[in-house]
Structures are given as C-alpha cells and as structure tokens.
Scaffold this motif. Structure first.
Motif, mmCIF file in Angstrom:
data_model
loop_
_atom_site.group_PDB
_atom_site.id
_atom_site.type_symbol
_atom_site.label_atom_id
_atom_site.label_comp_id
_atom_site.label_asym_id
_atom_site.label_seq_id
_atom_site.Cartn_x
_atom_site.Cartn_y
_atom_site.Cartn_z
ATOM 1 N N VAL A 195 0.853 -1.208 0.000
ATOM 2 C CA VAL A 195 0.000 0.000 0.000
ATOM 3 C C VAL A 195 0.879 1.244 0.000
ATOM 4 O O VAL A 195 1.879 1.319 0.710
ATOM 5 C CB VAL A 195 -0.935 0.025 1.232
ATOM 6 C CG1 VAL A 195 -1.678 1.367 1.325
ATOM 7 C CG2 VAL A 195 -1.933 -1.116 1.169
ATOM 8 N N LYS A 196 0.473 2.209 -0.810
ATOM 9 C CA LYS A 196 1.178 3.491 -0.848
ATOM 10 C C LYS A 196 0.159 4.620 -0.783
ATOM 11 O O LYS A 196 -0.944 4.524 -1.343
ATOM 12 C CB LYS A 196 2.034 3.615 -2.111
ATOM 13 C CG LYS A 196 3.146 2.572 -2.180
ATOM 14 C CD LYS A 196 4.076 2.818 -3.346
ATOM 15 C CE LYS A 196 5.135 1.719 -3.425
ATOM 16 N NZ LYS A 196 6.021 1.693 -2.239
ATOM 17 N N PHE A 197 0.548 5.695 -0.108
ATOM 18 C CA PHE A 197 -0.306 6.881 0.036
ATOM 19 C C PHE A 197 0.350 8.075 -0.660
ATOM 20 O O PHE A 197 1.554 8.322 -0.519
ATOM 21 C CB PHE A 197 -0.519 7.217 1.518
ATOM 22 C CG PHE A 197 -1.414 6.255 2.243
ATOM 23 C CD1 PHE A 197 -2.782 6.465 2.290
ATOM 24 C CD2 PHE A 197 -0.880 5.128 2.877
ATOM 25 C CE1 PHE A 197 -3.607 5.572 2.961
ATOM 26 C CE2 PHE A 197 -1.695 4.243 3.549
ATOM 27 C CZ PHE A 197 -3.059 4.457 3.585
ATOM 28 N N ILE A 198 -0.467 8.826 -1.394
ATOM 29 C CA ILE A 198 -0.009 10.090 -1.982
ATOM 30 C C ILE A 198 -0.975 11.174 -1.523
ATOM 31 O O ILE A 198 -2.164 11.145 -1.871
ATOM 32 C CB ILE A 198 0.045 10.037 -3.518
ATOM 33 C CG1 ILE A 198 0.926 8.875 -3.988
ATOM 34 C CG2 ILE A 198 0.579 11.365 -4.068
ATOM 35 C CD1 ILE A 198 0.953 8.713 -5.497
ATOM 36 N N LEU A 199 -0.482 12.097 -0.730
ATOM 37 C CA LEU A 199 -1.295 13.190 -0.212
ATOM 38 C C LEU A 199 -1.002 14.450 -1.023
ATOM 39 O O LEU A 199 0.163 14.797 -1.242
ATOM 40 C CB LEU A 199 -0.980 13.445 1.272
ATOM 41 C CG LEU A 199 -0.830 12.199 2.173
ATOM 42 C CD1 LEU A 199 -0.505 12.613 3.604
ATOM 43 C CD2 LEU A 199 -2.094 11.346 2.129
ATOM 44 N N ALA A 200 -2.044 15.118 -1.459
ATOM 45 C CA ALA A 200 -1.881 16.347 -2.244
ATOM 46 C C ALA A 200 -2.564 17.503 -1.522
ATOM 47 O O ALA A 200 -3.673 17.345 -0.990
ATOM 48 C CB ALA A 200 -2.471 16.181 -3.637
ATOM 49 N N THR A 201 -1.915 18.674 -1.495
ATOM 50 C CA THR A 201 -2.479 19.826 -0.799
ATOM 51 C C THR A 201 -1.902 21.128 -1.333
ATOM 52 O O THR A 201 -0.760 21.163 -1.808
ATOM 53 C CB THR A 201 -2.221 19.744 0.724
ATOM 54 O OG1 THR A 201 -2.775 20.895 1.356
ATOM 55 C CG2 THR A 201 -0.738 19.696 1.017
ATOM 56 N N THR A 202 -2.713 22.181 -1.235
ATOM 57 C CA THR A 202 -2.226 23.523 -1.555
ATOM 58 C C THR A 202 -1.787 24.265 -0.295
ATOM 59 O O THR A 202 -1.207 25.342 -0.385
ATOM 60 C CB THR A 202 -3.335 24.344 -2.246
ATOM 61 O OG1 THR A 202 -4.504 24.332 -1.416
ATOM 62 C CG2 THR A 202 -3.676 23.749 -3.606
ATOM 63 N N GLU A 203 -2.070 23.696 0.876
ATOM 64 C CA GLU A 203 -1.732 24.351 2.136
ATOM 65 C C GLU A 203 -1.055 23.362 3.085
ATOM 66 O O GLU A 203 -1.673 22.875 4.036
ATOM 67 C CB GLU A 203 -2.990 24.939 2.781
ATOM 68 C CG GLU A 203 -3.704 25.967 1.904
ATOM 69 C CD GLU A 203 -4.903 26.587 2.594
ATOM 70 O OE1 GLU A 203 -4.718 27.143 3.689
ATOM 71 O OE2 GLU A 203 -6.010 26.496 2.032
ATOM 72 N N PRO A 204 0.210 23.066 2.840
ATOM 73 C CA PRO A 204 0.906 22.081 3.670
ATOM 74 C C PRO A 204 1.059 22.503 5.128
ATOM 75 O O PRO A 204 1.229 21.646 6.010
ATOM 76 C CB PRO A 204 2.275 21.962 2.984
ATOM 77 C CG PRO A 204 2.452 23.244 2.237
ATOM 78 C CD PRO A 204 1.093 23.650 1.804
ATOM 79 N N GLN A 205 0.991 23.801 5.399
ATOM 80 C CA GLN A 205 1.143 24.268 6.783
ATOM 81 C C GLN A 205 -0.015 23.823 7.671
ATOM 82 O O GLN A 205 0.100 23.859 8.899
ATOM 83 C CB GLN A 205 1.285 25.801 6.820
ATOM 84 C CG GLN A 205 0.018 26.578 6.517
ATOM 85 C CD GLN A 205 -0.236 26.749 5.027
ATOM 86 O OE1 GLN A 205 0.493 26.201 4.205
ATOM 87 N NE2 GLN A 205 -1.258 27.509 4.674
ATOM 88 N N LYS A 206 -1.141 23.408 7.059
ATOM 89 C CA LYS A 206 -2.286 22.943 7.837
ATOM 90 C C LYS A 206 -2.244 21.439 8.105
ATOM 91 O O LYS A 206 -3.120 20.917 8.793
ATOM 92 C CB LYS A 206 -3.583 23.298 7.099
ATOM 93 C CG LYS A 206 -3.843 24.791 7.018
ATOM 94 C CD LYS A 206 -5.191 25.087 6.368
ATOM 95 C CE LYS A 206 -5.457 26.585 6.320
ATOM 96 N NZ LYS A 206 -6.765 26.889 5.700
ATOM 97 N N VAL A 207 -1.247 20.764 7.560
ATOM 98 C CA VAL A 207 -1.111 19.324 7.781
ATOM 99 C C VAL A 207 -0.289 19.123 9.054
ATOM 100 O O VAL A 207 0.777 19.731 9.210
ATOM 101 C CB VAL A 207 -0.418 18.655 6.581
ATOM 102 C CG1 VAL A 207 -0.254 17.158 6.836
ATOM 103 C CG2 VAL A 207 -1.209 18.909 5.309
ATOM 104 N N PRO A 208 -0.749 18.273 9.994
ATOM 105 C CA PRO A 208 -0.006 18.062 11.241
ATOM 106 C C PRO A 208 1.427 17.583 10.973
ATOM 107 O O PRO A 208 1.673 16.835 10.020
ATOM 108 C CB PRO A 208 -0.825 16.986 11.958
ATOM 109 C CG PRO A 208 -2.192 17.105 11.383
ATOM 110 C CD PRO A 208 -2.020 17.523 9.963
ATOM 111 N N VAL A 209 2.332 18.026 11.817
ATOM 112 C CA VAL A 209 3.744 17.657 11.633
ATOM 113 C C VAL A 209 3.947 16.160 11.785
ATOM 114 O O VAL A 209 4.899 15.583 11.230
ATOM 115 C CB VAL A 209 4.636 18.431 12.630
ATOM 116 C CG1 VAL A 209 4.652 19.902 12.290
ATOM 117 C CG2 VAL A 209 4.170 18.216 14.076
#
Length: 594
Positions: free
Chosen positions: A137-151
């Motif tokens: 299994v592999k995950f690809i997360l896409a976002t325009t606001e990475p600062q809102k993703v938990p560290v």
C-alpha cells in the motif's frame, strides 16, 4: 462525443508530458526505475501545477499500467477527496480496506486530494496507518496548504514542493496545444493568458478555453483582454504617467475609462503592480521584464518615479489589494488608490537648500552662507519640518467672535466668513489646542450624526474631491466644530491649504446642520493628542478653550510681495524651512535644489 475542457483533454498521462516540474518528475522516475519508492508522499504547491496529475502518473507507473488506460478501469488506485469527505468516519471507511491485497496490480495506491481539509480525528486515523503501512500500500497526499497538515503526518512522508510554472513555459505549452487544435493565435495574447494564470497550467488552459469560445477563429490580444479583464498597455501607461506627474484628475479620468470597459478591479491592481515591477527592474535586471512596453518608455518612467516612490506605491497597492477582497465598493477603493498613488510623490519629495561655503546642516536640508558671509556668526538653527506633515500656524488678524450654540450660530459664522474673506480664504484649524477645544465640548450624538451622513455628504463633491475625502475620517465633534483625521501627512497639508475644498465642506456641513468649524489633523497626531487629553482628564487638569479664539491656518507666503495678495493658482508653497532660511540669510544667498 460531448465536448471536454482543454485541461482535461491535455492532462499529462506520463512524466514526460508534464512541464515545469522537471526536478520532481526526474526524481520520481528514478525512484520507480530503481525500485526505491516510499510508502507515503506529500505533493504540495499552488493550484494547477500538476500535483494530482503527478500522483496519478506515479500510481500507474509503479504498477506498470499503460498511460492510455482509463482511471475508472483501475480498481487498485483509489482517489479520495478530503474536501468533501473530511470526517473521521469517511477516513475509516477508506482505511478499512487497506489490509486487503490489490485486485490486479502490485500496489494499492490511495490518492488523498486536499488533505489539509481532514479533521483532526481523521488525521489521527490516517496517522496510525502511516506508522505501520502494509507492504503493498502506498499513500499520496496532495495539498495547496501544507502548513495545515499536522507535523506528525509530514514527518512520515516524502515531501515534493511543486513550483509555479514559468510564464514562458506556459506560453510554449499553449502554443503547442493551439497548433494541435489548428487555431491561430497572437503571441502577446498567450502572454496575457500566462500572466493571468499566475503559474497554474490548469488555469491557463481554462482561460484559453474561454478565449477560443469568445472568438473561435483566432486567439487575439483583444479577445484575451476582454476575457481576462486585463488592461491594455496603452491604458496602463497613461495611468502611470498621470500618476508620475501627480495629475490626480487625469489619472482618475483614465481609471474611469478603464472601469467603464468592465475591467476587473483586482486584475487592474495586479496589472499596475506588474508594470511597476518592470519599471523597477529596467535598470537592474532588464532580462526579467515581462511587459511589452517599449524599453525607452520604461526608462523614462523610472526616472520620473524614482525607486523610493515605486516602493511606496507598491506598498499602497498591496494594501488596497487586500481591502478589495473584503468589499463590494471596488470603484471607491480604486479611486482612493489613485489619489494615494498620485500623492506618493509628496510623501517622498525633499527640498534641499544647498550651501556655497560654511553653514549648518539641518536634517535633509543644508543651509550655507556665501563666501562673503563666511565669517559672520553662526546663524540660528532652523527647526526641521516634522516629517512632511508639520504645518506652521500664524496668528490671524481677525478672530471670529464666539456666539451662541445652534444652527443660528452656524449661519452667522458662515455669513461672516463670506463677508470678511474672499473665496480663497482658509477656514480650517490644526494643532493640539484646536483638538482639545473640540474634545472639551465633544458630544457623542454630534459625532454619530456626522458619521452617518459623511458618505452622503462627500457625494456632493466632484470625483477628485470625493476620492480625496475618503481618506479623511470624522473622529470628534461638538456643537462648535468637528475634527477630521487624514491618513497621510502630505494629504493633510494639501487639505489645509485647499480653500475651495474647505469652503465647500463648510457649506455642506451647514446644509446638514453640522457645525461648520473644522479642525484638520493626521491620524497619528490624533491618536497622540487624544491620549494626551485623556491623560489630562485623569490627572484632574481641565481646560477652557474656545475654538473661535484660536487662529486659523494662514496661507504660506512665498515672498514679501505676496503678503497682501495670494494667488491660489500659483506654484505649490515653499517648505516652511526654506521660507525661514530666506528670512535669515536673504534670497540671494539661499539656493533651493529639489
């Protein structure tokens, strides 16, 4: 077959099809070839730069799926939209199938778009799986606001930052697509589309779609300008040239001509910023210029504006751009912008009195004596002008006698002004004592009435004066007079010596049953003097000051011959420090250099 938007038809199907992200695509290709792919990736960056497309390509490449295969035919690639499925229950439904083996492919790939929209509980549910993911299994997360993703999520992923695509790259891609579509185009039209797209290929293709629909035979400059709401180079140049000359009426007229054509307010501000950027770079980095304005005209404008003023104008534009996002009255804000930009020269201009020999240096103003006066005693130091806003007050010969309160008092005062003063008389006062005179008799209902009628009141003025008065705010009022605070000292000084504006304001106040006595002050001075007044009240100090006992502002004289007659259409008055220097040393000794 139903028509498909260009950004869907020409969506990249392989890494070689992607443009503008060479470092990322090469890194991912090498990882696939060497079988060194990670279990989780985070693709972040501005909209339309290829994040989701890269995720789909990566998912197909690691599973050896042909590029032309439809996404709907691949059961092992699961797309999840976090924007519309942000709850923890939605995430649990997806993760419930993680432990099951892929149906057809080697890897099961989860693409979570707009991952920053997930709730905290959903992130926590995802975190457990990212800590101990199954091997297939592999995950690809896409976002325009990475600062809102938990560290905690960020630390478990390989991060790839997608950059804005260069305008030249976008133009080349658009040209290639138009060739395939057999549609003619003008190069400058593609440049306009690329500029508006702001580094997003999807946005560029969407705009191109609209331009083609607007004029199907050819992509022209005029069509691109109409669709994007951009301003023509000729109009921008006319606007900036009027601004550089401080010609507010002309610049306002150009603005209204632009707005009548239906141009977008936000787009106009961006276009002005872009032209100012090119003017700023014409001497330091000419290769980076994007506009099609002739080089000679840019050179002329940089000489007229100068770097300090360009910097000030960019700050003003940035401030207005933020305000435009929160208002529906965009025309008024653009008029305010025009007045501020026109007055930016006053904020940065300095007059220098150049010495010929010995003398004293006063801040930015140097006063020197000629050689024949070199041995004379050192002259008295001239007080520097406090920034650019200090206004010297002279006592008037005539004082307006205080009369009883009420509308009859206002009528008597206005009649007295009209009888004893010409149309160019100055009615305003300024300074701490004038402010205190209002505050000692201030009434909340008087200020509320003034504020409620202010927008209607200034609507009686012409366009230039309306735009000018939008930067003035009523801050205090009594039965005797009102205090107007101006945003900028330079604009305050202009208002203090604008007799036409003051007389018209006085008449408008009388019509609205508002006290006609006026005190003009800058916002910074208002805050300081209000605080000083409050401090006096706390310490038990009381004052009894009548506003009518205080002098009005007198027009500054440029020579002894003009003491009795004042030409309101003459050149702008000298700075107070220059006048004082000439009184001390004489006109034949003092030289003024702008």
């Amino acid at each position: 077959m139903a028509y498909q938007a260009l950004y869907r038809v020409y969506r990249p199907r392989t890494f070689d099809d992607m443009v503008g992200q060479d470092v990322i695509t090469q890194t991912l290709k090498n990882a696939i070839e060497t079988h060194q792919t990670g279990h989780a990736y985070l693709f972040s960056g501005p909209r339309g730069t290829g994040k989701t497309s890269a995720a789909k390509i990566f998912a197909r490449e690691i599973n050896g799926i042909a590029p032309e295969t439809s996404d709907a035919q691949i059961p092992d690639i699961v797309e999840f939209d976090a924007a519309s499925n942000s709850r923890v229950e939605d995430m649990r439904d997806i993760l419930a199938n993680v432990d099951y083996a892929p149906i057809e492919s080697e890897y099961k790939v989860y693409i979570i778009d707009e991952v920053h929209m997930l709730s905290n509980s959903a992130f926590n549910a995802l975190l457990k799986t990212l800590e101990e993911p199954p091997a297939n299994v592999k995950f690809i997360l896409a976002t325009t606001e990475p600062q809102k993703v938990p560290v905690t999520i960020l630390s478990r992923t390989q991060r790839f930052e997608f950059k804005r695509i260069d305008n030249l790259v976008i133009q080349a891609q658009l040209a290639d697509i138009l060739h395939q579509q057999s549609i003619g185009y003008e190069d400058d039209a593609l440049r306009i589309i690329a500029n508006v797209a702001e580094g997003g290929m999807r946005d560029a293709l969407s705009i191109l779609d609209q331009v083609i629909a607007f004029g199907t035979d050819k992509v022209t400059i005029n069509n691109a300008l109409q669709v994007t709401g951009s301003t023509t180079t000729t109009q921008l140049l006319a606007y900036i040239k009027a601004i550089s000359l401080g010609d507010t009426p002309t610049s306002l007229q150009v603005l209204h001509d632009i707005l009548r054509e239906g141009k977008d307010a936000q787009r106009l501000v961006v276009d002005i910023l872009g032209l100012l950027r090119d003017i700023m770079l014409v001497d330091v980095a000419p290769d980076l210029i994007k506009s099609t304005v002739p080089f000679d005209e840019l050179k002329a404008l940089v000489e007229d504006l100068a770097m300090p003023r360009i910097e000030a104008m960019m700050v003003i534009l940035d401030d207005i751009q933020k305000q435009l996002m929160q208002t529906t009255q965009s025309d008024i804000y653009l008029e305010l912008l025009t007045v501020k930009l026109s007055m930016a020269s006053s904020l940065h201009s300095k007059q220098t009195v150049t010495p010929q020999k010995a003398g004293t240096n006063h801040s930015s103003t140097n006063v020197q004596l000629s050689e024949k006066h070199a041995n004379e005693p050192e002259p008295v130091r001239v007080s520097p002008v406090e920034e650019t806003a200090t206004v010297k007050l002279d006592t008037e010969a005539e004082q307006v006698e205080a009369t009883s309160n009420g509308s009859s008092t206002m009528s008597q005062n206005l009649s007295k002004h009209n009888d004893n003063h010409a149309d160019d008389s100055l009615l305003a006062r300024t300074g701490q004592e004038a402010v205190f005179a209002i505050l000692t008799r201030a009434k909340r209902e008087a200020l509320s009435h003034l504020k409620s009628t202010w927008s209607t009141l200034i609507g009686q003025f012409d366009v230039a004066q309306q735009a000018f008065l939008t930067i003035a705010e009523p801050v205090a009022a009594s039965d005797e007079g009102v205090v107007l605070a101006f945003d900028y000292p330079a604009l305050l000084e202009q208002a203090l010596y604008d007799s036409h504006l003051q007389n018209k304001l006085s008449a408008a106040f009388l019509a609205q049953k508002i006290p006609i006595e006026m005190v003009f002050i800058s916002q910074d001075d208002w805050r300081q003097q209000r605080a000083a007044y409050v401090q006096e009240l706390k310490s038990g100090v009381t004052r009894s000051i009548a506003l009518t006992d205080l002098p009005r502002v007198k027009r500054q004289q440029t020579s002894e011959k003009s003491e009795n007659t004042i030409d309101t259409h003459a050149a702008p008055a000298e700075a107070p420090v220059v006048t004082e220097a000439k009184k001390i040393f004489g006109d034949d000794i003092v030289t003024v250099i702008d």
